[in-house]
Design a protein around this motif. Structure first.
Motif, PDB file in Angstrom:
ATOM      1  N   TRP A  10       0.622  -1.322   0.362  1.00 34.36           N
ATOM      2  CA  TRP A  10      -0.366  -0.225  -0.049  1.00 34.36           C
ATOM      3  C   TRP A  10       0.966   1.324  -0.231  1.00 34.36           C
ATOM      4  CZ3 TRP A  10      -4.459  -0.263  -2.022  1.00 34.36           C
ATOM      5  CH2 TRP A  10      -5.461  -1.364  -1.453  1.00 34.36           C
ATOM      6  N   TYR A  14       0.748   4.061  -2.844  1.00 35.29           N
ATOM      7  CA  TYR A  14      -0.088   5.915  -2.621  1.00 35.29           C
ATOM      8  C   TYR A  14       1.524   6.551  -3.298  1.00 35.29           C
ATOM      9  CZ  TYR A  14      -4.047   3.993  -0.840  1.00 35.29           C
ATOM     10  OH  TYR A  14      -5.294   3.341   0.378  1.00 35.29           O
ATOM     11  N   TRP A  24     -12.913   2.403  -4.076  1.00 36.23           N
ATOM     12  CA  TRP A  24     -12.762   1.195  -4.169  1.00 36.23           C
ATOM     13  C   TRP A  24     -14.662   0.587  -4.010  1.00 36.23           C
ATOM     14  CZ3 TRP A  24      -9.765  -2.848  -4.372  1.00 36.23           C
ATOM     15  CH2 TRP A  24      -7.901  -2.088  -5.191  1.00 36.23           C
ATOM     16  N   TYR A  47     -13.641   5.982  10.469  1.00 33.27           N
ATOM     17  CA  TYR A  47     -13.277   4.897   9.028  1.00 33.27           C
ATOM     18  C   TYR A  47     -12.149   4.515   8.868  1.00 33.27           C
ATOM     19  CZ  TYR A  47     -13.294   4.442   4.386  1.00 33.27           C
ATOM     20  OH  TYR A  47     -13.392   4.491   2.724  1.00 33.27           O
ATOM     21  N   GLY A  49      -9.404   2.005   7.455  1.00 33.88           N
ATOM     22  CA  GLY A  49      -8.823   1.852   6.110  1.00 33.88           C
ATOM     23  C   GLY A  49      -9.233   2.250   5.115  1.00 33.88           C
ATOM     24  N   CYS A  50      -9.281   4.342   5.798  1.00 34.54           N
ATOM     25  CA  CYS A  50      -9.656   5.224   4.737  1.00 34.54           C
ATOM     26  C   CYS A  50      -8.910   5.077   3.179  1.00 34.54           C
ATOM     27  CB  CYS A  50      -9.564   6.339   5.365  1.00 34.54           C
ATOM     28  SG  CYS A  50      -8.181   6.425   5.499  1.00 34.54           S
ATOM     29  N   SER A  53      -9.801   7.584   0.048  1.00 37.12           N
ATOM     30  CA  SER A  53     -11.487   7.283  -0.314  1.00 37.12           C
ATOM     31  C   SER A  53     -12.277   8.931  -0.353  1.00 37.12           C
ATOM     32  CB  SER A  53     -11.939   6.346   0.794  1.00 37.12           C
ATOM     33  OG  SER A  53     -12.994   6.871   0.664  1.00 37.12           O
ATOM     34  N   PHE A  72      -3.197   2.583   7.803  1.00 42.90           N
ATOM     35  CA  PHE A  72      -1.809   2.275   7.991  1.00 42.90           C
ATOM     36  C   PHE A  72      -0.501   2.384   7.098  1.00 42.90           C
ATOM     37  CE2 PHE A  72      -1.111  -2.204   7.068  1.00 42.90           C
ATOM     38  CZ  PHE A  72      -1.500  -2.608   5.492  1.00 42.90           C
ATOM     39  N   MET A  96      -2.168   4.736  11.467  1.00 41.64           N
ATOM     40  CA  MET A  96      -2.685   3.486  12.332  1.00 41.64           C
ATOM     41  C   MET A  96      -2.896   2.347  12.370  1.00 41.64           C
ATOM     42  SD  MET A  96      -5.567   4.079  15.931  1.00 41.64           S
ATOM     43  CE  MET A  96      -5.006   5.397  16.573  1.00 41.64           C
ATOM     44  N   ASN A  97      -2.805   0.951  13.212  1.00 38.60           N
ATOM     45  CA  ASN A  97      -2.866  -0.375  12.272  1.00 38.60           C
ATOM     46  C   ASN A  97      -4.379  -0.798  12.748  1.00 38.60           C
ATOM     47  OD1 ASN A  97      -3.280  -2.780  11.799  1.00 38.60           O
ATOM     48  ND2 ASN A  97      -1.015  -2.765  11.701  1.00 38.60           N
ATOM     49  N   GLU A  99      -5.531  -2.970  13.471  1.00 34.92           N
ATOM     50  CA  GLU A  99      -5.683  -4.569  14.410  1.00 34.92           C
ATOM     51  C   GLU A  99      -5.313  -3.885  16.476  1.00 34.92           C
ATOM     52  OE1 GLU A  99      -2.307  -7.194  13.422  1.00 34.92           O
ATOM     53  OE2 GLU A  99      -3.097  -6.762  11.285  1.00 34.92           O
ATOM     54  N   LYS A 115     -14.161  -0.207   4.249  1.00 31.23           N
ATOM     55  CA  LYS A 115     -15.069  -0.649   2.902  1.00 31.23           C
ATOM     56  C   LYS A 115     -13.989  -0.619   2.186  1.00 31.23           C
ATOM     57  CE  LYS A 115     -15.886   3.138   0.353  1.00 31.23           C
ATOM     58  NZ  LYS A 115     -15.222   2.790  -0.928  1.00 31.23           N
ATOM     59  N   ALA A 116     -13.595  -2.452   1.976  1.00 28.95           N
ATOM     60  CA  ALA A 116     -12.845  -3.425   1.710  1.00 28.95           C
ATOM     61  C   ALA A 116     -11.795  -3.145   2.252  1.00 28.95           C
ATOM     62  CB  ALA A 116     -11.981  -2.555   0.086  1.00 28.95           C
ATOM     63  N   LEU A 117     -11.192  -2.751   3.296  1.00 26.77           N
ATOM     64  CA  LEU A 117      -9.611  -3.306   4.506  1.00 26.77           C
ATOM     65  C   LEU A 117     -10.168  -5.069   4.416  1.00 26.77           C
ATOM     66  CD1 LEU A 117      -7.927  -2.490   6.568  1.00 26.77           C
ATOM     67  CD2 LEU A 117     -10.061  -2.055   8.104  1.00 26.77           C
ATOM     68  N   SER A 120      -9.150  -7.030   1.753  1.00 26.68           N
ATOM     69  CA  SER A 120      -7.582  -6.331   1.766  1.00 26.68           C
ATOM     70  C   SER A 120      -7.110  -7.646   2.795  1.00 26.68           C
ATOM     71  CB  SER A 120      -6.442  -5.538   2.035  1.00 26.68           C
ATOM     72  OG  SER A 120      -8.147  -4.430   2.122  1.00 26.68           O
ATOM     73  N   MET A 121      -7.022  -8.067   3.817  1.00 26.44           N
ATOM     74  CA  MET A 121      -6.635  -8.063   5.193  1.00 26.44           C
ATOM     75  C   MET A 121      -6.933 -10.069   4.758  1.00 26.44           C
ATOM     76  SD  MET A 121      -8.084  -6.469   8.950  1.00 26.44           S
ATOM     77  CE  MET A 121      -7.611  -5.547   9.299  1.00 26.44           C
TER      78      MET A 121
END
Ligand SMILES: C[S@@+](CC[C@H](N)C(=O)[O-])C[C@H]1O[C@@H](n2cnc3c(N)ncnc32)[C@H](O)[C@@H]1O
Length: 242
Positions: A10, A14, A24, A47, A49-50, A53, A72, A96-97, A99, A115-117, A120-121
């Motif tokens: 990621w 980016y 996404w 939100y 895993g933003c 977006s 993250f 921030m993670n 987890e 949304k889509a996090l 991905s995990m």
């Protein structure tokens, strides 16, 4: 195959894409009809895993002003902070993670959006413990009856068993894919995305009473310990005088 669970993937994406906004699956406009009833203007919304977006911006423009965004990827957060620097949009962006969200207190949010996090995990190896950690953290930071909204490419057969339904009320809605859609699993032939709405079960009266009793017992024990300590000090003083 691309490892969408990897932080390095990621960060590079980016850095190299230089694409300011990338959405996404679905936009706020398309989701609004399905999720609006779960949101209140005064809600604290998180939100996770933003990415880059525009969902938080669209929520803000609509009527939801308290949106905190985390990802993250430092590069994603930097892109978003730069985007809103000049605009008078007061949204919070943090690296921030998901987890480990220890910066946030228990019950701090009314709504968490993914949304889509989660998807991905799930692309990574050994994904289940990671997903569990994320869902446990979301559970912790949500208030009682708080809502976790997950927008996913995975149908019920592949998602429902990830959620502990002793802890959550569960509901699922289908939403048609827009025509030019980006999917994490390109082999998926279905025409729908799936919105999972998990509502954190509040404690029932019995559980609340039990918690109150435990707290009272702890306080009584602490008081007894203090009294015993005072008595012992008194006795010691008396013995010394003798
Ligand atoms: C598929 S993108 C979705 C981005 C955005 N939610 C959207 O709908 O356009 C997944 C995002 O989750 C982030 N991510 C993946 N794992 C994460 C984790 N453990 N904690 C926080 N962010 C994470 C990635 O950096 C990426 O920005």
């Amino acid at each position: 195959m691309t490892d969408y669970s990897s932080q390095v993937y990621w960060e590079n994406r980016y850095l190299n894409d230089h694409m300011e906004i990338f959405e996404w699956y679905q936009t706020y406009d398309s989701l609004k009809e399905k999720i609006y009833d779960f949101l209140k203007p005064e809600d604290q919304i998180l939100y996770i895993g933003c990415g880059t977006s525009k969902l938080a911006e669209d929520l803000y423009i609509d009527e939801f002003k308290n949106v905190t965004n985390i990802d993250f990827s430092e590069n994603a957060i930097k892109i978003m902070e730069d985007r809103y620097k000049e605009q008078k949009v007061e949204m919070i962006y943090k690296v921030m993670n998901a987890e480990n969200m220890s910066e946030f207190t228990d019950g701090q949010f009314n709504v968490v959006i993914d949304k889509a996090l989660l998807d991905s995990m799930l692309c990574g190896e050994n994904a289940l413990p990671i997903v569990d950690k994320m869902i446990n953290e979301v559970y912790r930071v949500l208030c009682d009856e708080g809502v976790f909204i997950i927008v996913s490419n995975g149908d019920e057969n592949n998602r429902k068993n990830l959620f502990n339904l002793d802890l959550w009320e569960y509901q699922m809605m289908e939403i048609e894919k827009p025509s030019k859609v980006v999917v994490l699993d390109e082999k998926d032939p279905k025409n729908y995305h799936y919105i999972y709405v998990l509502t954190k079960k509040g404690k029932n009266e019995e559980e609340k009473k039990e918690e109150e009793n435990n707290e009272n017992n702890n306080n009584n024990n602490n008081n007894n310990n203090e009294n015993n300590k005072d008595n012992k000090e008194e006795d010691d003083k008396k013995n010394k005088k003798k």
